[in-house]
Design an enzyme around this catalytic site. Structure first.
Site, PDB file in Angstrom:
ATOM      1  CB  ILE A  75      -8.338  -0.540   8.960  1.00  0.00           C
ATOM      2  CG1 ILE A  75      -8.489   0.693   9.853  1.00  0.00           C
ATOM      3  CG2 ILE A  75      -9.127  -0.366   7.665  1.00  0.00           C
ATOM      4  CD1 ILE A  75      -7.915   1.966   9.273  1.00  0.00           C
TER       5      ILE A  75
ATOM      6  CB  CYS B 150      -9.257   3.127   1.637  1.00  0.00           C
ATOM      7  SG  CYS B 150     -10.456   3.009   0.303  1.00  0.00           S
TER       8      CYS B 150
ATOM      9  CG  ASP C 201     -10.259   7.759   0.218  1.00  0.00           C
ATOM     10  OD1 ASP C 201     -10.956   8.633  -0.335  1.00  0.00           O
ATOM     11  OD2 ASP C 201     -10.048   7.744   1.456  1.00  0.00           O
TER      12      ASP C 201
ATOM     13  CD  GLU D 261      -4.020  12.384  -0.152  1.00  0.00           C
ATOM     14  OE1 GLU D 261      -4.319  12.947   0.927  1.00  0.00           O
ATOM     15  OE2 GLU D 261      -4.317  11.201  -0.397  1.00  0.00           O
TER      16      GLU D 261
ATOM     17  CG  HIS E  99      -7.383  11.268   2.506  1.00  0.00           C
ATOM     18  ND1 HIS E  99      -6.027  11.471   2.579  1.00  0.00           N
ATOM     19  CD2 HIS E  99      -7.652  10.384   3.486  1.00  0.00           C
ATOM     20  CE1 HIS E  99      -5.510  10.754   3.549  1.00  0.00           C
ATOM     21  NE2 HIS E  99      -6.492  10.073   4.118  1.00  0.00           N
ATOM     22  CG  LEU E 100     -14.190  11.323   0.320  1.00  0.00           C
ATOM     23  CD1 LEU E 100     -15.409  11.083  -0.557  1.00  0.00           C
ATOM     24  CD2 LEU E 100     -14.320  12.652   1.050  1.00  0.00           C
ATOM     25  N   GLY E 101     -11.880   8.324   3.431  1.00  0.00           N
ATOM     26  CA  GLY E 101     -11.948   7.110   4.241  1.00  0.00           C
ATOM     27  C   GLY E 101     -12.544   7.309   5.617  1.00  0.00           C
ATOM     28  CB  ALA E 102     -11.609   9.280   8.463  1.00  0.00           C
TER      29      ALA E 102
ATOM     30  CG  ASP F 212       0.255  -7.533   9.258  1.00  0.00           C
ATOM     31  OD1 ASP F 212       1.330  -7.548   9.904  1.00  0.00           O
ATOM     32  OD2 ASP F 212      -0.610  -6.664   9.420  1.00  0.00           O
TER      33      ASP F 212
END
Length: 527
Positions: free
Chosen positions: A153, A231, A257, A262, A280-283, A172
């Protein structure tokens, strides 16, 4: 021949049911059941396809007397008790790459919304105001985007941001210089990222290492006026600290997000200036929902009908004939990879896995996958022996496999060597007795030790009195020593100690051990 039965217990794209039937499964779509209702019916099914609503607890698993596979349409598997499913012999799969583009696009949308204060401007305009002079945004062109996590991602976000003419810097632990160049980003350490970035976006899983990765201390070091987007997973940011930074203006805006708890019915962040949130709309796009539904259906059907295993979180890809022979080697390989992963500092651009003696006559791919899984599991809960090689390639790691049929001191040996800033470092292990994995060498020093549970790794000067000092320190801290393993290069030279203990070692004890006379390095390990 009886067809395998699959239950789809959460709302899912209808193509999932179609694919399962086309590939030879009987399918029931029964959604919205309470845990008690699910327990009453789950025993008749071989496969279970879920999203996030169904909670696969120990009680559900105990009732699932015929269940062989659980397939999660999506990435997160927090709603599945994976250790208990593993103990019951149930394969747990997910679809880690089905919603990557959707989540990346949501992050970009959040960046743009923050830059131009779109949600608040929209709300006030629709309320009958015309606050044209009340909103002064910023351009993203020319700004520096700090990317925490440069995997699947994160790399998509980087590509989109570069298209917006942003400069992208990335942190990373597995990102190599070569992969950074390929992505068009600058590889930096985390401290440099938080001080340089105009925007920060997170794309890393939630682990012990990444929890509150944007801590109060790091948020205080950010550039004044930074804007932050998450996100990925709740818990990556200290939400109370973020609230304070928004109030003070240190952080000019934040868009979340995901939240630590939650559903987030309440949060200290609600009402903060320049704060945007979504549930939590990422997907949540039509394309992503279709993709994950198709993938989970294909994976479940392949496993139940042909025995194929894809994207499993608790088992490797193995044929029935190979499994019994490879199982002890894979346990050894994963422990060696875990040891290297915990002791290494910074990125590991090159890694070689050498099999020697009896091990050289086996399928090396599962051994390599086990090493990579162990190496990366402390940074990602979703890494497994199936997707570890892919994740290594994605991060630009150069993986080399070596097969040596000669038999050395040990009749069978697995050696893992990594390239570090200090040169090549290797660990090696063998199988003892009835296939028991054992470490036999670490960084050129011979030492025989089990790698299990909680351990303490120490490099020290070989001198009288050290064993007593470390024993006293642990004793005073109430930490019981299970086993004590010692190796050294030569008398009076550098020595390595590996202690197994009965509980996790607190950081303050590690800090005290670092101060003992003659100690060079101390690291708490977990296997």
């Amino acid at each position: 021949m009886t067809k395998p039965k699959v239950l789809i217990s959460d709302k899912m794209d209808p193509n999932a049911e179609r694919i399962l039937k086309e590939r030879g499964c009987d399918v029931d779509v029964i959604t919205g059941k309470t845990p008690e209702e699910l327990k009453a019916i789950i025993g008749q099914y071989d496969g279970l396809a879920i999203r996030s609503a169904t909670k696969v607890t120990q009680e559900i698993i105990d009732a699932a007397t015929n269940l062989k596979v659980i397939g999660r349409a999506g990435i997160g598997v927090d709603n599945v008790d994976i250790p208990y499913a593993s103990a019951k012999g149930i394969v747990v799969m997910n679809t880690p790459f089905g919603n990557s583009i959707t989540t990346a696009e949501h992050a970009i949308a959040m960046i743009m919304a923050l830059a131009r204060q779109i949600p608040e401007a929209n709300a006030r305009t629709q309320a009958g105001e015309w606050p044209k002079n009340g909103f002064m945004g910023v351009e993203v062109t020319g700004k520096t985007l700090g990317l925490i996590g440069a995997g699947n991602i994160g790399s998509i976000v980087a590509s989109r941001a570069l298209g917006l003419r942003m400069k992208v810097i990335a942190y990373d632990p597995f990102l190599t210089e070569e992969r950074a160049v390929e992505m068009g980003v600058e590889k930096v350490d985390l401290e440099a990222l938080v001080t340089r970035a105009d925007f920060i976006t997170l794309h890393t899983p939630l682990t012990d290492e990444t929890r509150n990765i944007l801590s109060r201390e790091r948020l205080e070091k950010t550039k004044t006026g930074v804007r932050i987007v998450n996100c990925a997973r709740g818990g990556l940011i200290d939400e109370a600290a973020l609230k304070d930074m928004l109030d003070s203006g240190q952080v000019a805006g934040a868009a979340l997000d995901v939240f630590a708890v939650e559903p987030a019915k309440e949060s200290p962040l609600f009402g903060s200036p320049n704060f945007i949130c979504t549930p939590h709309l990422g997907a949540s796009t039509t394309e992503a929902q279709v993709n994950v539904a198709l993938q989970v259906a294909e994976q479940i059907a392949d496993f139940l009908v042909t025995g194929g295993i894809t994207n499993a979180l608790n088992v490797p890809s193995l044929s029935a004939e190979e499994a019994p022979k490879l199982k002890p080697y894979m346990a050894l390989a994963e422990s060696l990879g875990s040891l290297v992963g915990q002791l290494a500092h910074g990125s590991l651009p090159k890694i070689s896995i050498e099999v020697e003696g009896a091990a050289a006559h086996l399928n090396q791919k599962p051994i390599t996958a086990a090493v990579l899984s162990g190496l990366m599991k402390h940074h990602s809960q979703s890494v497994n022996m199936v997707n570890a090689p892919f994740l290594a390639r994605e991060r630009g790691m150069e993986v080399r496999e070596i097969r040596n049929e000669r038999e050395g001191v040990y009749h069978t040996l697995v050696r893992v060597t990594v390239a570090t800033s200090l040169g090549d470092r290797s660990v090696a292990g063998s199988l003892f007795g009835a296939g028991a994995p054992r470490l036999v060498e670490i960084f050129g020093i011979g030492i025989e030790a089990d790698l299990d549970g909680h351990m303490l790794y120490i490099v020290n000067e070989d001198a009288p009195g050290f064993i007593g000092r470390i024993g006293s320190l642990l004793g005073e801290a109430g930490i019981n020593i299970g086993t004590f393993h010692l190796g050294r290069r030569d008398a009076g030279g550098e020595a390595v100690v590996l202690l197994s203990v009965d509980q996790a070692i607190p950081q303050d004890v590690v800090d005290q051990a670092c101060k003992l006379q003659g100690v060079k390095t101390v690291k708490a390990l977990t296997f």
